[in-house]
Write an enzyme that holds these catalytic residues in place. Structure first.
Site, mmCIF file in Angstrom:
data_model
loop_
_atom_site.group_PDB
_atom_site.id
_atom_site.type_symbol
_atom_site.label_atom_id
_atom_site.label_comp_id
_atom_site.label_asym_id
_atom_site.label_seq_id
_atom_site.Cartn_x
_atom_site.Cartn_y
_atom_site.Cartn_z
ATOM 1 N N ASN A 142 -6.912 -0.363 2.299
ATOM 2 C CA ASN A 142 -7.127 -1.762 2.310
ATOM 3 C C ASN A 142 -8.339 -1.349 3.199
ATOM 4 O O ASN A 142 -8.893 -2.564 2.696
ATOM 5 C CB ASN A 142 -5.657 -2.021 2.414
ATOM 6 C CG ASN A 142 -4.985 -2.849 1.398
ATOM 7 O OD1 ASN A 142 -5.684 -3.552 0.937
ATOM 8 N ND2 ASN A 142 -3.877 -1.998 0.980
ATOM 9 N N GLU A 156 1.194 5.081 1.596
ATOM 10 C CA GLU A 156 0.360 6.488 2.901
ATOM 11 C C GLU A 156 2.059 5.590 3.124
ATOM 12 O O GLU A 156 2.943 5.384 3.906
ATOM 13 C CB GLU A 156 -0.314 4.498 2.997
ATOM 14 C CG GLU A 156 -1.603 4.996 1.835
ATOM 15 C CD GLU A 156 -2.532 3.620 2.519
ATOM 16 O OE1 GLU A 156 -3.617 4.553 2.418
ATOM 17 O OE2 GLU A 156 -1.845 2.683 2.498
ATOM 18 N N SER A 189 0.921 -3.683 4.225
ATOM 19 C CA SER A 189 -0.354 -3.004 3.748
ATOM 20 C C SER A 189 -1.326 -3.291 4.849
ATOM 21 O O SER A 189 -2.345 -2.171 4.982
ATOM 22 C CB SER A 189 -1.160 -3.612 2.314
ATOM 23 O OG SER A 189 -0.989 -5.109 2.981
ATOM 24 N N HIS A 237 4.146 2.520 2.633
ATOM 25 C CA HIS A 237 3.316 1.457 2.247
ATOM 26 C C HIS A 237 3.176 1.647 0.763
ATOM 27 O O HIS A 237 2.012 3.228 0.175
ATOM 28 C CB HIS A 237 1.808 1.366 2.735
ATOM 29 C CG HIS A 237 0.538 0.256 2.293
ATOM 30 N ND1 HIS A 237 -0.890 0.822 2.137
ATOM 31 C CD2 HIS A 237 1.528 -0.933 1.061
ATOM 32 C CE1 HIS A 237 -1.113 -0.556 0.934
ATOM 33 N NE2 HIS A 237 -0.168 -1.161 1.213
#
Length: 530
Positions: free
Chosen positions: A201, A163, A130, A151
């Protein structure tokens, strides 16, 4: 038994022999929460899976999890498509291998070095990291062009976003195949460049960071911040409730990783409040206590607003563009809006914020209206303390968040030590008549929602300018991956890029921190009329 015909079975004897492994088989390393979740996604799409973990107890727990969620009619047969193993060698023959091991770059590099040997091209290798560098992980292989980030978000079966991160040497064909894979699993792929935290993130850091700072600065309690964000901004979960769900240790590790990889960028600096919580073992739901106590289950206040009353009356509304939706809400409640001074108004609302003429409007109305009439002033880019310096009757002046007035059912209010209790009560009753709840906080630059949302938009603007992804992709990722009510750049355009820039400038001037510097892209477009 020859290795090519070896069978690795689950604790119940269920499994595919390695001879049956096909190129459409998905290999998964790690049978923890994320690995098991990805396996469930793949099996639900009727893709064969090899799930590898060195811990037998982890494999047993994964099988129990999969059995539970595939027990519905029509899905039970999918269990025949999974093979559980403690040996990486059993991944040979898989078309794609997804690594979901602990978030440690050395561990991941070692795994990919082994995978490079076990699973030669054309197999694709993907890491579910991540925050770590896909390029650094891919460098452990001799074929970095077939390595990318993939991800998934937790819980993987419920979250639609994945992702797909391009490493420095990732081939276009690798990206195309992984995007196609994600779509075949019923998920929504977004392609991002290989930067710390990718899109979600990274851009989400201010959601937690600013919330922690608001509490540490004594502006509001964590419960207040959550209520304002949820009921005032329309977010599904406030930052503290969400940190408890994610795990404070996991959330802190992500922040630290991004902070270290960006060489101490102040926008990502971890906060001591969260560090102390982790040191105490208050990690959230998984330990039974975090910011909230879960020993008796989660208690959550109702989000419904009070039913709107009939609040007829005359309201003086000072001109300005910092209160979108305020005039409409007043009209819907039965008020008459006026700029003259005939009959005695119910309240006066000043929407101009720091705009030119705001202080003069405040002084004019403060002189002209009876003391029984409260004056509400918009505070997104100015503090109440600044405005009170020029007021004749500070006891009847109350600050409010007009910038987000139309977003939800709660209004943030600010008083001062001089605020008359009768003025507070009058404002509470007046807003209740509009169908709004109220939350009183301490005077602070940016209040709560303007500070958090504008910081999110600012970080998204940095990511956009750095080529992490394009504007629609960033907004889509934040809506799907973080469950935000609007994408941050879309929200910035709705608010006005110039206003977002002014809120950030106000925060930097008042708090003196470089973390609030305005993204050059945002300032440039604000100056060019958006």
């Amino acid at each position: 038994m020859d290795k090519s015909t070896k069978t690795t079975t689950s604790p119940t004897g269920r499994g595919l022999s390695s001879r049956e492994t096909r190129s459409d088989t998905i290999g998964i390393i790690g049978a923890g929460t994320m690995g098991s979740g990805i396996a469930l996604v793949a099996l639900s799409a009727w893709r064969p899976v090899v799930l590898v973990d060195p811990l037998p107890e982890a494999l047993a727990a994964a099988e129990s999890y999969l059995r539970k969620h595939l027990s519905k009619p029509g899905k039970h047969a999918a269990l025949d498509l999974v093979r559980f193993s403690g040996d990486l060698e059993d991944l040979a023959g898989c078309g794609v291998v997804i690594e979901a091991a602990p978030e440690d770059v050395s561990t991941k590099r070692n795994l990919f070095s082994e995978l490079d040997r076990i699973c030669p091209p054309p197999a694709l290798l993907a890491t579910n990291t991540s925050t770590l560098s896909v390029t650094a992980i891919a460098a452990a292989t001799s074929t970095a062009e077939r390595v990318a980030g993939l991800h998934f978000f937790n819980p993987a079966p419920l979250m639609s976003l994945v992702e797909v991160a391009r490493g420095a040497q990732t081939a276009d064909s690798t990206l195309r195949e992984l995007v196609s894979l994600v779509e075949s699993l019923g998920k929504t792929p977004v392609v991002a460049s290989d930067t710390p935290g990718f899109i979600v993130n990274r851009v989400a850091r201010p959601f937690y960071g600013e919330a922690l700072r608001l509490v540490a600065e004594g502006v509001a309690t964590f419960e207040q911040v959550d209520r304002i964000v949820e009921q005032g901004g329309g977010f599904r979960m406030g930052p503290f409730r969400l940190m408890d769900l994610i795990g404070l240790d996991v959330n802190l590790a992500a922040t630290r990783s991004i902070y270290e990889q960006t060489f101490g960028e102040p926008r990502f600096r971890p906060h001591p409040l969260q560090v102390r919580m982790v040191e105490q073992g208050r990690l959230g739901r998984k330990t039974g206590i975090g910011f909230y106590d879960y020993s008796h289950g989660e208690t959550r206040p109702p989000a419904e607003a009070e039913p709107p009353g009939r609040a007829e009356g005359l309201v003086v509304v000072s001109e300005g563009s910092w209160g979108p939706g305020v005039a409409e809400a007043l009209l819907q409640a039965g008020h008459t809006l006026h700029e003259a001074h005939g009959s005695v108004p119910t309240a006066a609302v000043i929407l101009a914020g720091r705009e030119e003429g705001a202080r003069e409007n405040l002084r004019r109305l403060d002189r002209a209206l009876p003391l029984s009439v409260p004056l509400l002033v918009q505070l997104a880019d100015v503090t109440l303390g600044e405005l009170l310096m020029t007021a004749h009757n500070p006891q009847r002046i109350v600050g409010f968040d007009g910038l987000f007035f139309a977003e939800g059912t709660l209004v943030t209010l600010v008083g001062s030590p001089k605020t008359d209790p009768a003025a507070r009560q009058a404002v509470d009753e007046w807003l209740t008549g509009l169908g709004r709840r109220t939350e009183w906080i301490e005077d602070s630059p940016g209040l709560v929602l303007p500070r958090i949302v504008c910081a999110l938009a600012n970080e998204a603007a940095f990511a956009l300018a750095e080529g992490v992804a394009d504007e629609p992709t960033i907004d889509l990722a934040m809506r799907l991956g973080a469950s935000y009510p609007h994408g941050p750049l879309e929200w910035a355009r709705r608010i006005g890029l110039a206003k977002v820039s002014r809120v950030m400038d106000h925060l930097r001037a008042e708090l003196g921190e470089d973390r609030y510097r305005t993204a050059p892209w945002l300032r440039r477009w604000a100056r060019q009329g958006e």
